[in-house]
Design a protein around this motif. Structure first.
Motif, PDB file in Angstrom:
ATOM      1  N   ALA A  83       0.828  -1.201   0.000  1.00  0.00           N
ATOM      2  CA  ALA A  83       0.000   0.000   0.000  1.00  0.00           C
ATOM      3  C   ALA A  83       0.870   1.261   0.000  1.00  0.00           C
ATOM      4  CB  ALA A  83      -0.939  -0.002   1.202  1.00  0.00           C
ATOM      5  N   VAL A  84       1.952   1.210   0.791  1.00  0.00           N
ATOM      6  CA  VAL A  84       2.849   2.373   0.833  1.00  0.00           C
ATOM      7  C   VAL A  84       3.452   2.627  -0.559  1.00  0.00           C
ATOM      8  CG1 VAL A  84       5.078   3.206   1.697  1.00  0.00           C
ATOM      9  CG2 VAL A  84       3.399   2.234   3.288  1.00  0.00           C
ATOM     10  N   VAL A  85       3.946   1.551  -1.194  1.00  0.00           N
ATOM     11  CA  VAL A  85       4.585   1.719  -2.503  1.00  0.00           C
ATOM     12  C   VAL A  85       3.567   2.255  -3.528  1.00  0.00           C
ATOM     13  CG1 VAL A  85       5.671   0.499  -4.437  1.00  0.00           C
ATOM     14  CG2 VAL A  85       6.360  -0.011  -2.086  1.00  0.00           C
ATOM     15  N   GLU A  86       2.366   1.688  -3.473  1.00  0.00           N
ATOM     16  CA  GLU A  86       1.348   2.168  -4.420  1.00  0.00           C
ATOM     17  C   GLU A  86       1.009   3.634  -4.162  1.00  0.00           C
ATOM     18  OE1 GLU A  86      -0.866  -2.053  -5.504  1.00  0.00           O
ATOM     19  OE2 GLU A  86      -1.715  -0.759  -3.937  1.00  0.00           O
ATOM     20  N   GLY A  87       0.971   3.998  -2.898  1.00  0.00           N
ATOM     21  CA  GLY A  87       0.706   5.401  -2.550  1.00  0.00           C
ATOM     22  C   GLY A  87       1.802   6.308  -3.088  1.00  0.00           C
ATOM     23  N   LEU A  88       3.058   5.843  -2.932  1.00  0.00           N
ATOM     24  CA  LEU A  88       4.186   6.644  -3.439  1.00  0.00           C
ATOM     25  C   LEU A  88       4.067   6.819  -4.957  1.00  0.00           C
ATOM     26  CD1 LEU A  88       7.101   5.062  -1.337  1.00  0.00           C
ATOM     27  CD2 LEU A  88       6.215   7.413  -1.159  1.00  0.00           C
ATOM     28  N   LEU A  89       3.672   5.722  -5.604  1.00  0.00           N
ATOM     29  CA  LEU A  89       3.562   5.783  -7.063  1.00  0.00           C
ATOM     30  C   LEU A  89       2.448   6.752  -7.476  1.00  0.00           C
ATOM     31  CD1 LEU A  89       4.682   4.521  -9.667  1.00  0.00           C
ATOM     32  CD2 LEU A  89       2.810   2.879  -9.561  1.00  0.00           C
ATOM     33  N   ASP A  90       1.306   6.637  -6.784  1.00  0.00           N
ATOM     34  CA  ASP A  90       0.207   7.563  -7.100  1.00  0.00           C
ATOM     35  C   ASP A  90       0.652   9.006  -6.927  1.00  0.00           C
ATOM     36  OD1 ASP A  90      -1.513   5.625  -7.771  1.00  0.00           O
ATOM     37  OD2 ASP A  90      -2.641   5.636  -5.870  1.00  0.00           O
ATOM     38  N   ALA A  91       1.352   9.248  -5.842  1.00  0.00           N
ATOM     39  CA  ALA A  91       1.798  10.621  -5.572  1.00  0.00           C
ATOM     40  C   ALA A  91       2.731  11.091  -6.683  1.00  0.00           C
ATOM     41  CB  ALA A  91       2.482  10.701  -4.222  1.00  0.00           C
ATOM     42  N   ALA A  92       3.645  10.189  -7.096  1.00  0.00           N
ATOM     43  CA  ALA A  92       4.614  10.564  -8.130  1.00  0.00           C
ATOM     44  C   ALA A  92       3.903  10.833  -9.457  1.00  0.00           C
ATOM     45  CB  ALA A  92       5.653   9.466  -8.305  1.00  0.00           C
ATOM     46  N   LEU A  93       2.884  10.005  -9.766  1.00  0.00           N
ATOM     47  CA  LEU A  93       2.164  10.201 -11.029  1.00  0.00           C
ATOM     48  C   LEU A  93       1.349  11.484 -11.020  1.00  0.00           C
ATOM     49  CD1 LEU A  93       0.866   6.608 -11.787  1.00  0.00           C
ATOM     50  CD2 LEU A  93       2.452   7.951 -13.164  1.00  0.00           C
ATOM     51  N   GLY A  94       0.747  11.773  -9.862  1.00  0.00           N
ATOM     52  CA  GLY A  94      -0.152  12.918  -9.806  1.00  0.00           C
ATOM     53  C   GLY A  94       0.529  14.226  -9.485  1.00  0.00           C
ATOM     54  N   SER A  95       1.760  14.170  -9.098  1.00  0.00           N
ATOM     55  CA  SER A  95       2.359  15.395  -8.574  1.00  0.00           C
ATOM     56  C   SER A  95       2.907  16.300  -9.674  1.00  0.00           C
ATOM     57  CB  SER A  95       3.471  15.052  -7.585  1.00  0.00           C
ATOM     58  OG  SER A  95       4.471  14.341  -8.267  1.00  0.00           O
ATOM     59  N   GLY A  96       2.912  15.824 -10.943  1.00  0.00           N
ATOM     60  CA  GLY A  96       3.378  16.678 -12.033  1.00  0.00           C
ATOM     61  C   GLY A  96       4.864  16.929 -11.974  1.00  0.00           C
ATOM     62  N   PRO A  97       5.315  17.892 -12.749  1.00  0.00           N
ATOM     63  CA  PRO A  97       6.751  18.149 -12.825  1.00  0.00           C
ATOM     64  C   PRO A  97       7.309  18.658 -11.489  1.00  0.00           C
ATOM     65  CG  PRO A  97       5.485  19.745 -14.127  1.00  0.00           C
ATOM     66  CD  PRO A  97       4.520  18.768 -13.593  1.00  0.00           C
ATOM     67  N   THR A  98       8.589  18.387 -11.279  1.00  0.00           N
ATOM     68  CA  THR A  98       9.229  18.839 -10.037  1.00  0.00           C
ATOM     69  C   THR A  98       9.447  20.347 -10.075  1.00  0.00           C
ATOM     70  OG1 THR A  98      11.413  18.585 -10.980  1.00  0.00           O
ATOM     71  CG2 THR A  98      10.500  16.673  -9.826  1.00  0.00           C
ATOM     72  N   ASP A  99       9.732  20.910  -8.937  1.00  0.00           N
ATOM     73  CA  ASP A  99      10.003  22.346  -8.869  1.00  0.00           C
ATOM     74  C   ASP A  99      11.165  22.723  -9.783  1.00  0.00           C
ATOM     75  OD1 ASP A  99       7.970  22.540  -7.146  1.00  0.00           O
ATOM     76  OD2 ASP A  99       9.193  22.861  -5.347  1.00  0.00           O
ATOM     77  N   ALA A 100      12.173  21.832  -9.830  1.00  0.00           N
ATOM     78  CA  ALA A 100      13.340  22.125 -10.660  1.00  0.00           C
ATOM     79  C   ALA A 100      12.949  22.194 -12.131  1.00  0.00           C
ATOM     80  CB  ALA A 100      14.413  21.067 -10.449  1.00  0.00           C
ATOM     81  N   ALA A 101      12.093  21.224 -12.541  1.00  0.00           N
ATOM     82  CA  ALA A 101      11.675  21.221 -13.943  1.00  0.00           C
ATOM     83  C   ALA A 101      10.863  22.476 -14.254  1.00  0.00           C
ATOM     84  CB  ALA A 101      10.839  19.974 -14.237  1.00  0.00           C
ATOM     85  N   LEU A 102      10.016  22.858 -13.320  1.00  0.00           N
ATOM     86  CA  LEU A 102       9.208  24.067 -13.534  1.00  0.00           C
ATOM     87  C   LEU A 102      10.092  25.295 -13.647  1.00  0.00           C
ATOM     88  CD1 LEU A 102       6.170  23.523 -11.169  1.00  0.00           C
ATOM     89  CD2 LEU A 102       6.199  23.531 -13.664  1.00  0.00           C
ATOM     90  N   ALA A 103      11.094  25.364 -12.804  1.00  0.00           N
ATOM     91  CA  ALA A 103      11.975  26.535 -12.812  1.00  0.00           C
ATOM     92  C   ALA A 103      12.688  26.660 -14.148  1.00  0.00           C
ATOM     93  CB  ALA A 103      12.987  26.438 -11.675  1.00  0.00           C
TER      94      ALA A 103
END
Ligand code: DAH
Length: 367
Positions: A83-103
């Motif tokens: 469940a933890v790993v799946e949660g991490l994956l969901d977060a990574a998929l939904g979180s969009g580009p990183t701050d660095a990429a946005l900058a």
């Protein structure tokens, strides 16, 4: 990160807690570094892949080798980790580009944009449209004709016979090398918009009410008020029982619409081959109101256009194609005015050349 899943040697609660906590920490650390779709997909394969995924190995090695009494505790912890790993994956998929990429992609939205100039009507176009709409409101239609015209339409059918001195009033630019053609077919740059009167009558029987704006050319030296290329608006009205009073009333109305209701008009005898009688229309000076000034040469009047009753000789040419132009049954009037002259008066322009020079400082004043 691709560290092998070690075999478990002890299956007591403490050993299981420690082993699963270690895996969870590894998963969290890996997830924290994810950036970009490819990395996220690699993480998914690494942890949840059906064949080589780490969770698959955990279940293969640990669940299968566990003693029966440890299976339940192990299974609970396994499901929690999954469940933890799946949660991490969901977060990574939904979180969009990183701050660095946005900058890296950031743009400064406070910078001024590219300004595009909006087009605007040229003063000649505007004045032409003003004249045309005055007549359109009276029920006139609008027509055009060719700028390169034949000798027949420009002169002959407008009752300027070949060799007639009236032709000398319009010094003409002719197209070269046409000596082999009959004179009536020779091409020239039209010296007035009047030939479109004939082109209109040939195409439609009376009644006709039409205005014709267009460019014309003469072999003339340029000065402050003359240009070898200029613009005219022609008018033609033919119907049963059209009289000189109709001509007078129509033009008086048009001048008031163009220059203001205080303007007065008067007609002066004149000559044009295609009208009989012919007249010049004068308006009371719009600069001094008729008192007399430099602009009207102290006369109080300004000459503005040519007009007259259509000459029967012109109907005779039209009747070759449209027999209904029978001078015994119909009558009409025509007029022709210079657009530049009217624009110069309305907008206070003192040199005709300003219209054609393309100088933005001049043109922008009338936007
Ligand atoms: N075509 C004449 C010119 O260019 C102007 C003109 C005079 C037009 C009288 C007309 C007219 O239709 O009736 O000088």
């Amino acid at each position: 990160m691709n560290e092998e899943i070690p075999n478990l040697t002890a299956f007591d609660e403490a050993a299981l807690d420690q082993a699963f906590a270690r895996l969870e920490r590894q998963a969290r650390e890996a997830a924290a570094l994810l950036s970009g779709e490819q990395a996220v997909e690699a993480f998914r394969l690494q942890w949840l892949g059906r064949k080589q995924g780490r969770l698959n190995e955990v279940s293969g090695r640990w669940l299968k080798t566990a003693p029966a009494e440890a299976r339940r505790a192990l299974g609970l912890r396994f499901n929690a980790l999954k469940a933890v790993v799946e949660g991490l994956l969901d977060a990574a998929l939904g979180s969009g580009p990183t701050d660095a990429a946005l900058a890296r992609e950031a743009i400064d939205i406070t910078l001024p944009g590219t300004r595009r100039l909006t087009g605007a009507e040229h003063l000649i176009t505007r004045t032409t449209n003003e004249i045309v709409s005055v007549f359109a409101a009276l029920g006139y239609s609008v027509g055009v004709g060719p700028e390169v015209e034949t000798d027949y339409y420009n002169f002959e059918c407008m009752n300027f016979p070949p060799g007639h001195p009236a032709r000398d009033t319009q010094d003409t630019l002719v197209i070269a090398n046409q000596e082999r053609r009959p004179q009536r077919d020779r091409l020239l740059l039209r010296t007035h918009t009047s030939p479109v009167q004939m082109r209109t009558m040939e195409m439609q029987p009376p009644p006709v009410r039409i205005v014709i704006p267009g460019r014309v050319h003469r072999n003339e030296a340029d000065d402050a008020t003359h240009s070898s290329t200029f613009y005219q608006v022609e008018g033609l009205c033919v119907d049963a029982n059209i009289t000189f009073s109709d001509l007078k009333g129509t033009l008086d109305h048009a001048m008031k619409a163009l220059f203001g209701s205080a303007v007065k008009t008067r007609l002066f005898p004149s000559f044009f081959p295609f009208t009989e009688p012919s007249a010049d229309l004068q308006i009371s000076c719009i600069f001094c109101g008729g008192k007399g000034c430099r602009k009207c040469k102290e006369s109080g009047w300004i000459e503005l256009l040519g007009c007259g009753m259509v000459d029967p000789a012109v109907y005779a040419f039209a009747a070759e194609k449209q027999p209904a132009y029978d001078a015994r049954k119909i009558s009409g009037f025509a007029f022709g005015m210079g657009v530049e002259r009217i624009a110069m008066m309305k907008y206070g322009v003192s040199e005709i050349g300003k219209f054609y020079a393309g100088d933005m400082r001049f043109l922008e004043q009338f936007v």
